[in-house]
Design an enzyme around this catalytic site. Structure first.
Site, PDB file in Angstrom:
ATOM      1  N   ARG A 123       0.945  -1.175  -0.021  1.00  0.00           N
ATOM      2  CA  ARG A 123       0.059  -0.161  -0.094  1.00  0.00           C
ATOM      3  C   ARG A 123       0.998   1.152  -0.003  1.00  0.00           C
ATOM      4  NH1 ARG A 123      -2.067  -3.661   3.825  1.00  0.00           N
ATOM      5  NH2 ARG A 123      -4.266  -4.395   3.261  1.00  0.00           N
ATOM      6  N   LYS A 150      -2.125  -2.358   7.461  1.00  0.00           N
ATOM      7  CA  LYS A 150      -3.510  -2.075   7.854  1.00  0.00           C
ATOM      8  C   LYS A 150      -4.006  -3.274   8.718  1.00  0.00           C
ATOM      9  CE  LYS A 150      -7.838  -1.549   5.381  1.00  0.00           C
ATOM     10  NZ  LYS A 150      -8.630  -1.375   3.980  1.00  0.00           N
ATOM     11  N   HIS A 257      -2.880   2.432  -5.527  1.00  0.00           N
ATOM     12  CA  HIS A 257      -3.510   1.080  -5.152  1.00  0.00           C
ATOM     13  C   HIS A 257      -3.820   0.228  -6.204  1.00  0.00           C
ATOM     14  CE1 HIS A 257      -4.921  -0.600  -1.478  1.00  0.00           C
ATOM     15  NE2 HIS A 257      -5.760  -1.297  -2.125  1.00  0.00           N
ATOM     16  N   ARG A 260      -1.135  -2.309  -6.613  1.00  0.00           N
ATOM     17  CA  ARG A 260      -1.383  -3.243  -5.583  1.00  0.00           C
ATOM     18  C   ARG A 260      -2.170  -4.505  -6.465  1.00  0.00           C
ATOM     19  NH1 ARG A 260      -1.322  -5.045  -0.184  1.00  0.00           N
ATOM     20  NH2 ARG A 260      -3.476  -5.499   0.697  1.00  0.00           N
ATOM     21  N   HIS A 283      -4.233  -9.898   3.673  1.00  0.00           N
ATOM     22  CA  HIS A 283      -5.680  -9.948   3.971  1.00  0.00           C
ATOM     23  C   HIS A 283      -5.908 -10.781   5.221  1.00  0.00           C
ATOM     24  CE1 HIS A 283      -6.476  -8.778  -0.460  1.00  0.00           C
ATOM     25  NE2 HIS A 283      -6.282  -7.726   0.233  1.00  0.00           N
ATOM     26  N   TYR A 292      -9.833 -10.948  -6.881  1.00  0.00           N
ATOM     27  CA  TYR A 292      -8.769 -10.959  -8.232  1.00  0.00           C
ATOM     28  C   TYR A 292      -8.995 -12.164  -8.830  1.00  0.00           C
ATOM     29  CZ  TYR A 292      -6.610  -7.467  -5.131  1.00  0.00           C
ATOM     30  OH  TYR A 292      -6.483  -6.090  -4.268  1.00  0.00           O
TER      31      TYR A 292
END
Length: 311
Positions: A123, A150, A257, A260, A283, A292
């Protein structure tokens, strides 16, 4: 919020929503309001401002914090309000050729950051906050350590071998900045997390702890007022990538982003396991990573147009 170790960005965000709530109700004191006023404000955000579910949830979290920890009067767990139902957007993904074209138009100052975001799935904040010691050049590992990403999570991601010469050059530049900063009597060193500044009092002026992408000038610490070395501002990265996308004449809406998103999609295209991609992206739930696979299944790698069979 700071006492509970919230990040400065979270503090700013929460204060923004709390101020918005108070202003919406004609600057009444929150202690004179409660569940009904919160419900009306959340309705307003959806019906008038058309905010996303995530934005509405952030506003609710800010108000829940206000009433629980400041007003000492918790909100009802059964609030009734209009919930935002905007569908999640599919990620914008560039082709490898588009990524190469975009990077070729980037200002030299931001080339390496873009390379890390695409090459390691970082990120933008994770990229600009890297410290020199977070890069592992060891031949057997070649990785980047991400601290407090995050969700305050740590992870290790891959490092593209092709970026190593640029990284070495960037570290040399960070060292040059450090040598100049040390000559400044007001320089208090780089900011150190937790109590490390007390445990290792000289570490804040060591190369290992310096930001990999230091700002070109010193600035005041927003909490203490001490003069410190800061990192690249993320807004500058966003502007640079937007400018490069215009020069490259890419019609897709490109942001940092997007690099990414492209990293994750291209990894899956190359045969990487979805759990591996999940780990690289940081994640918590594999369902987040599965979006994705939807991009691949619904795009050129999935359905073949019937028109193709006619021509």
């Amino acid at each position: 919020m700071l006492a509970k170790q919230y990040s400065l960005r979270s503090v700013d965000t929460y204060l923004k929503w709390i101020a918005g709530f108070i202003n919406y109700h004609d600057k009444r004191h929150p202690s004179s309001m409660g569940d009904n006023e919160v419900e009306k404000y959340l309705d307003y955000l959806v019906l008038k401002k058309n905010v996303s579910p995530k934005t509405q949830a952030t506003a609710l979290n800010a108000l829940a914090f206000l009433y629980k920890h400041i007003i000492k009067q918790e909100l009802s767990p059964d609030l009734v309000f209009v919930r935002s139902k905007k569908q999640q957007k599919l990620p914008i993904v560039m082709t490898p050729d588009e990524v190469k074209l975009l990077i070729s138009f980037l200002d030299k100052r931001y080339y390496l950051i873009a390379g890390l975001m695409y090459g390691s799935g970082l990120r933008v904040m994770e990229a600009v906050q890297l410290r020199v010691q977070d890069i592992d050049f060891d031949f057997d590992f070649k990785s980047i350590r991400i601290w407090n990403g995050k969700g305050n999570k740590h992870r290790i991601v891959t490092l593209a071998t092709e970026l190593i010469p640029l990284l070495i050059s960037q570290i040399m530049q960070a060292n040059d900045y450090l040598l100049l900063d040390i000559k400044n009597e007001q320089f208090a060193g780089v900011w150190m997390p937790n109590a490390l500044a007390r445990k290792y009092p000289s570490a804040n002026k060591s190369l290992a702890w310096q930001h990999l992408f230091p700002s070109y000038k010193l600035s005041a610490d927003p909490q203490t007022g001490e003069i410190r070395q800061h990192h690249f501002y993320p807004t500058g990265v966003r502007k640079a990538i937007k400018k490069a996308a215009l020069k490259a004449q890419l019609t897709k809406p490109i942001t940092p982003h997007t690099l990414r998103h492209s990293f994750a999609t291209h990894l899956l295209q190359s045969g990487a396991d979805i759990r591996t991609v999940q780990s690289q992206l940081g994640h918590s739930d594999v369902k987040t990573t599965q979006i994705y696979t939807h991009v691949l299944q619904q795009g050129a790698n999935g359905v073949v147009s019937p028109l193709s069979k006619l021509l």
